[in-house]
Design a protein around this motif. Structure first.
Motif, PDB file in Angstrom:
ATOM      1  N   MET A  63       0.850  -1.196   0.000  1.00  0.00           N
ATOM      2  CA  MET A  63       0.000   0.000   0.000  1.00  0.00           C
ATOM      3  C   MET A  63       0.883   1.243   0.000  1.00  0.00           C
ATOM      4  SD  MET A  63      -3.179   0.672   2.564  1.00  0.00           S
ATOM      5  CE  MET A  63      -4.156   2.162   2.470  1.00  0.00           C
ATOM      6  N   SER A  64       0.571   2.227  -0.823  1.00  0.00           N
ATOM      7  CA  SER A  64       1.426   3.406  -0.955  1.00  0.00           C
ATOM      8  C   SER A  64       1.322   4.290   0.275  1.00  0.00           C
ATOM      9  CB  SER A  64       1.032   4.211  -2.202  1.00  0.00           C
ATOM     10  OG  SER A  64      -0.256   4.739  -2.057  1.00  0.00           O
ATOM     11  N   SER A  65       2.395   5.041   0.541  1.00  0.00           N
ATOM     12  CA  SER A  65       2.406   5.929   1.695  1.00  0.00           C
ATOM     13  C   SER A  65       1.652   7.219   1.413  1.00  0.00           C
ATOM     14  CB  SER A  65       3.855   6.248   2.086  1.00  0.00           C
ATOM     15  OG  SER A  65       4.555   6.809   0.986  1.00  0.00           O
ATOM     16  N   GLU A 119       5.301  -1.251  -7.539  1.00  0.00           N
ATOM     17  CA  GLU A 119       5.668   0.135  -7.230  1.00  0.00           C
ATOM     18  C   GLU A 119       4.987   0.636  -5.963  1.00  0.00           C
ATOM     19  OE1 GLU A 119       5.390   2.796 -10.557  1.00  0.00           O
ATOM     20  OE2 GLU A 119       6.086   1.279 -11.980  1.00  0.00           O
ATOM     21  N   ASN A 120       4.446  -0.297  -5.174  1.00  0.00           N
ATOM     22  CA  ASN A 120       3.793   0.026  -3.903  1.00  0.00           C
ATOM     23  C   ASN A 120       2.608   0.961  -4.049  1.00  0.00           C
ATOM     24  OD1 ASN A 120       5.562  -1.532  -2.248  1.00  0.00           O
ATOM     25  ND2 ASN A 120       7.121   0.055  -2.487  1.00  0.00           N
ATOM     26  N   LEU A 149      -0.946  -4.868 -15.524  1.00  0.00           N
ATOM     27  CA  LEU A 149      -0.886  -3.493 -15.020  1.00  0.00           C
ATOM     28  C   LEU A 149      -1.024  -3.471 -13.498  1.00  0.00           C
ATOM     29  CD1 LEU A 149      -0.731  -0.484 -15.690  1.00  0.00           C
ATOM     30  CD2 LEU A 149      -3.221  -0.491 -15.997  1.00  0.00           C
ATOM     31  N   ARG A 150      -1.895  -4.318 -12.980  1.00  0.00           N
ATOM     32  CA  ARG A 150      -2.054  -4.376 -11.523  1.00  0.00           C
ATOM     33  C   ARG A 150      -0.783  -4.887 -10.850  1.00  0.00           C
ATOM     34  NH1 ARG A 150      -6.019  -8.117  -7.818  1.00  0.00           N
ATOM     35  NH2 ARG A 150      -5.898  -6.811  -5.946  1.00  0.00           N
ATOM     36  N   CYS A 201      -0.714   7.537 -10.759  1.00  0.00           N
ATOM     37  CA  CYS A 201      -1.044   6.841  -9.505  1.00  0.00           C
ATOM     38  C   CYS A 201      -0.092   7.156  -8.361  1.00  0.00           C
ATOM     39  CB  CYS A 201      -1.030   5.333  -9.727  1.00  0.00           C
ATOM     40  SG  CYS A 201      -2.336   4.723 -10.798  1.00  0.00           S
ATOM     41  N   VAL A 202       1.061   7.728  -8.664  1.00  0.00           N
ATOM     42  CA  VAL A 202       2.034   8.009  -7.614  1.00  0.00           C
ATOM     43  C   VAL A 202       1.443   8.940  -6.557  1.00  0.00           C
ATOM     44  CG1 VAL A 202       4.254   9.093  -7.107  1.00  0.00           C
ATOM     45  CG2 VAL A 202       4.019   7.591  -9.097  1.00  0.00           C
TER      46      VAL A 202
END
Length: 269
Positions: free
Chosen positions: A1-3, A107-108, A100-101, A78-79
């Motif tokens: 999960m992204s920060s 890339e978190n 893609l997923r 998405c970043v």
């Protein structure tokens, strides 16, 4: 999960128009910073995306096949943003979307999947065929100069040898608004049979056809190849099923739902 708040949601749109999206899918759109859509793996009825954009108050940018398969632009957004990719049918039915997923996960970037109706289950259900009796699915591509594969025929042949049904998806050339018809697909299969020489598909073979699955004017037919090649199935999208061994309930369903006349096909043989 992204920060950060970056997030990628794959939202299935169902089979027909803007009304088929789920409430959860609508919520994903309304809270998104960026909304993309792709139309090369499948499509909704004309004008559906415009109506969907109006419903959600969000601009929808349609990406071509190259942009989706490359994926760099989607992942870059998405970043730091919440991104939605709209996909007709169920979003994880296409290998491109799974890839893609996976890339987003590496890339978190948090990913979410909002499922919807799929052609893979809808066609079987409309015809009354049992889902677990289907073998591998195949796609019939438009022939091109120097490219006319017989691999779809081999898939059908393998499935038939095991008594299994085959769902045949028909090619989409979205850039040129060209969509393969049942009639074109059946002629291609007959040509493949002549080239391969296995005698698995003839004018007397029982086949099923579904046009515009999920729409109010869905068209369903079952009969000999020579009968269905003479039928006008109307606007896209079309699909073909070549049945394997039929259970008596499946036979009754094809008669009731798809107009199959068993005696007529049997006499033709």
């Amino acid at each position: 999960m992204s920060s950060g708040k970056g997030r990628l949601a794959f939202v299935g749109l169902g089979l027909h128009n803007e009304l088929d999206i789920s409430e959860r899918g609508l919520q994903e759109m309304r809270t998104a910073d960026v909304v993309f859509a792709e139309s090369y793996t499948s499509m909704l009825s004309p004008g559906s995306l415009d109506k969907l954009a109006a419903m959600c108050g969000r601009k929808i940018e349609v990406l071509d096949r190259t942009a989706v398969e490359d994926g760099s632009r989607i992942l870059a957004e998405c970043v730091s943003k919440k991104v939605v990719l709209l996909v007709a049918g169920d979003p994880m039915s296409a290998t491109t979307h799974v890839d893609l997923r996976l890339r987003a996960t590496r890339e978190n970037i948090e990913t979410v999947v909002v499922h919807n109706a799929s052609i893979f289950t809808a066609v079987a259900g409309l015809l009354g065929l049992q889902h677990y009796k289907f073998g591998r699915t195949t796609t019939l591509p438009f022939p091109q100069e120097g490219y006319s594969p017989t691999s779809p025929y081999e898939v059908v042949s393998e499935n038939l040898s095991r008594g299994l049904h085959t769902l045949i998806l028909l090619d989409i050339d979205a850039d040129n608004s060209r969509y393969m018809t049942v009639n074109e697909g059946l002629h291609l299969l007959l040509d493949m049979d002549r080239r391969v020489g296995k005698g698995q598909i003839s004018e007397h073979t029982l086949v099923c056809a579904v046009a515009r699955a999920g729409s109010p004017d869905c068209m369903i037919r079952a009969g000999a190849v020579k009968e269905l090649t003479a039928v006008d199935f109307g606007p896209p999208l079309h699909s073909i099923v070549i049945p394997g061994r039929l259970h008596f309930v499946e036979e009754e369903a094809l008669e009731a739902f798809a107009g199959w006349k068993r005696k007529k096909v049997s006499d033709a043989e």
